[in-house]
Design a protein around this motif. Sequence first.
Motif, PDB file in Angstrom:
ATOM      1  N   ASP A  61      32.892 -28.964 -98.098  1.00 30.80           N
ATOM      2  CA  ASP A  61      33.892 -29.418 -99.057  1.00 30.80           C
ATOM      3  C   ASP A  61      35.001 -30.175 -98.337  1.00 30.80           C
ATOM      4  OD1 ASP A  61      35.542 -29.825-101.247  1.00 30.80           O
ATOM      5  OD2 ASP A  61      36.099 -27.716-101.466  1.00 30.80           O
ATOM      6  N   ARG A  62      35.495 -29.633 -97.213  1.00 36.64           N
ATOM      7  CA  ARG A  62      36.542 -30.314 -96.443  1.00 36.64           C
ATOM      8  C   ARG A  62      36.070 -31.662 -95.918  1.00 36.64           C
ATOM      9  NH1 ARG A  62      37.528 -25.034 -94.700  1.00 36.64           N
ATOM     10  NH2 ARG A  62      36.210 -25.301 -92.873  1.00 36.64           N
ATOM     11  N   LEU A  63      34.797 -31.748 -95.525  1.00 40.46           N
ATOM     12  CA  LEU A  63      34.237 -32.996 -95.003  1.00 40.46           C
ATOM     13  C   LEU A  63      33.873 -33.990 -96.116  1.00 40.46           C
ATOM     14  CD1 LEU A  63      31.874 -31.555 -92.238  1.00 40.46           C
ATOM     15  CD2 LEU A  63      34.066 -32.722 -91.907  1.00 40.46           C
ATOM     16  N   GLY A  64      33.871 -33.511 -97.357  1.00 40.09           N
ATOM     17  CA  GLY A  64      33.541 -34.376 -98.484  1.00 40.09           C
ATOM     18  C   GLY A  64      32.052 -34.543 -98.717  1.00 40.09           C
ATOM     19  N   LEU A  65      31.230 -33.701 -98.101  1.00 32.90           N
ATOM     20  CA  LEU A  65      29.781 -33.813 -98.297  1.00 32.90           C
ATOM     21  C   LEU A  65      29.381 -33.341 -99.696  1.00 32.90           C
ATOM     22  CD1 LEU A  65      28.420 -32.589 -94.851  1.00 32.90           C
ATOM     23  CD2 LEU A  65      28.459 -34.910 -95.746  1.00 32.90           C
ATOM     24  N   GLN A  84      22.093 -30.520-103.552  1.00 34.51           N
ATOM     25  CA  GLN A  84      22.614 -31.312-102.443  1.00 34.51           C
ATOM     26  C   GLN A  84      22.809 -30.448-101.201  1.00 34.51           C
ATOM     27  OE1 GLN A  84      26.110 -33.418-103.926  1.00 34.51           O
ATOM     28  NE2 GLN A  84      24.875 -35.270-104.081  1.00 34.51           N
ATOM     29  N   LEU A  85      23.256 -29.211-101.373  1.00 35.25           N
ATOM     30  CA  LEU A  85      23.402 -28.301-100.236  1.00 35.25           C
ATOM     31  C   LEU A  85      22.051 -28.046 -99.571  1.00 35.25           C
ATOM     32  CD1 LEU A  85      25.965 -25.833-101.817  1.00 35.25           C
ATOM     33  CD2 LEU A  85      26.386 -27.346 -99.853  1.00 35.25           C
ATOM     34  N   ARG A  86      21.032 -27.857-100.385  1.00 30.84           N
ATOM     35  CA  ARG A  86      19.674 -27.661 -99.842  1.00 30.84           C
ATOM     36  C   ARG A  86      19.200 -28.910 -99.095  1.00 30.84           C
ATOM     37  NH1 ARG A  86      17.002 -24.787-105.120  1.00 30.84           N
ATOM     38  NH2 ARG A  86      17.964 -22.744-104.826  1.00 30.84           N
ATOM     39  N   VAL A 118      19.260 -34.743 -88.458  1.00 29.23           N
ATOM     40  CA  VAL A 118      20.178 -35.773 -88.941  1.00 29.23           C
ATOM     41  C   VAL A 118      21.611 -35.260 -88.774  1.00 29.23           C
ATOM     42  CG1 VAL A 118      20.870 -37.165 -90.935  1.00 29.23           C
ATOM     43  CG2 VAL A 118      18.458 -36.603 -90.595  1.00 29.23           C
ATOM     44  N   SER A 119      22.486 -36.100 -88.251  1.00 26.37           N
ATOM     45  CA  SER A 119      23.887 -35.714 -88.052  1.00 26.37           C
ATOM     46  C   SER A 119      24.590 -35.574 -89.404  1.00 26.37           C
ATOM     47  CB  SER A 119      24.610 -36.769 -87.210  1.00 26.37           C
ATOM     48  OG  SER A 119      24.747 -37.965 -87.960  1.00 26.37           O
ATOM     49  N   LEU A 120      25.759 -34.923 -89.398  1.00 28.25           N
ATOM     50  CA  LEU A 120      26.512 -34.777 -90.643  1.00 28.25           C
ATOM     51  C   LEU A 120      26.946 -36.130 -91.197  1.00 28.25           C
ATOM     52  CD1 LEU A 120      28.720 -31.596 -90.100  1.00 28.25           C
ATOM     53  CD2 LEU A 120      26.663 -31.864 -91.508  1.00 28.25           C
ATOM     54  N   GLU A 121      27.249 -37.082 -90.328  1.00 30.96           N
ATOM     55  CA  GLU A 121      27.596 -38.427 -90.803  1.00 30.96           C
ATOM     56  C   GLU A 121      26.382 -39.086 -91.455  1.00 30.96           C
ATOM     57  OE1 GLU A 121      29.511 -41.785 -91.934  1.00 30.96           O
ATOM     58  OE2 GLU A 121      30.367 -39.875 -91.306  1.00 30.96           O
ATOM     59  N   GLY A 122      25.206 -38.895 -90.880  1.00 25.73           N
ATOM     60  CA  GLY A 122      23.979 -39.420 -91.482  1.00 25.73           C
ATOM     61  C   GLY A 122      23.695 -38.757 -92.813  1.00 25.73           C
ATOM     62  N   VAL A 123      23.915 -37.458 -92.881  1.00 28.71           N
ATOM     63  CA  VAL A 123      23.728 -36.716 -94.125  1.00 28.71           C
ATOM     64  C   VAL A 123      24.694 -37.241 -95.188  1.00 28.71           C
ATOM     65  CG1 VAL A 123      24.036 -34.458 -95.222  1.00 28.71           C
ATOM     66  CG2 VAL A 123      22.814 -34.632 -93.046  1.00 28.71           C
ATOM     67  N   ARG A 124      25.951 -37.472 -94.790  1.00 24.79           N
ATOM     68  CA  ARG A 124      26.944 -37.983 -95.729  1.00 24.79           C
ATOM     69  C   ARG A 124      26.497 -39.313 -96.327  1.00 24.79           C
ATOM     70  NH1 ARG A 124      30.193 -41.723 -96.302  1.00 24.79           N
ATOM     71  NH2 ARG A 124      29.928 -42.554 -94.221  1.00 24.79           N
ATOM     72  N   ARG A 125      25.965 -40.183 -95.468  1.00 26.32           N
ATOM     73  CA  ARG A 125      25.510 -41.502 -95.922  1.00 26.32           C
ATOM     74  C   ARG A 125      24.304 -41.381 -96.864  1.00 26.32           C
ATOM     75  NH1 ARG A 125      26.540 -46.064 -97.888  1.00 26.32           N
ATOM     76  NH2 ARG A 125      25.376 -47.822 -97.114  1.00 26.32           N
TER      77      ARG A 125
END
Length: 136
Positions: free
Chosen positions: A28-32, A52-54, A64-71
């Motif tokens: 949530d803090r990261l906006g994912l 989305q969490l799954r 996959v990195s968290l930035e990749g996941v975000r994208r």
Amino acid sequence: MDENSPVFAIAMAAELAGMHAQTLRQYDRLGLVVPQRTGGGSRRYSMRDVAQLREIARLGGEGVSLEGVRRVLELENQVQALTERVRDLESALADELVNRPGARVFAAGAEGGIVPLRHGTRPQRQTAVVVWRPQR
């Protein structure tokens, strides 16, 4: 109730996603995955949020990195929004065709945009000739 209805408290959403509640807070803090909030500020997750969490867990497991996941999530959300928009436009077009059979609703403009037309009118055509010569 649909897939976007915020019904799950953080503990239940974490259990459904197979994660720890603290992980959901971090996401949530990261906006994912940003859940809706109650009047008291508690997080409420929908089935779409849990899905989305799954997906985050699956992608993270594949390296996959968290930035990749975000994208990836951003693109998936964009595709869903566009799909819903197309569905709405198709419904509006179907309603228009039923209410005005045989009438033209719109035409494609020269730049590819939509040009609305009144009943019985024809679109203006571009008839200009363009000459092209390569520069030396």
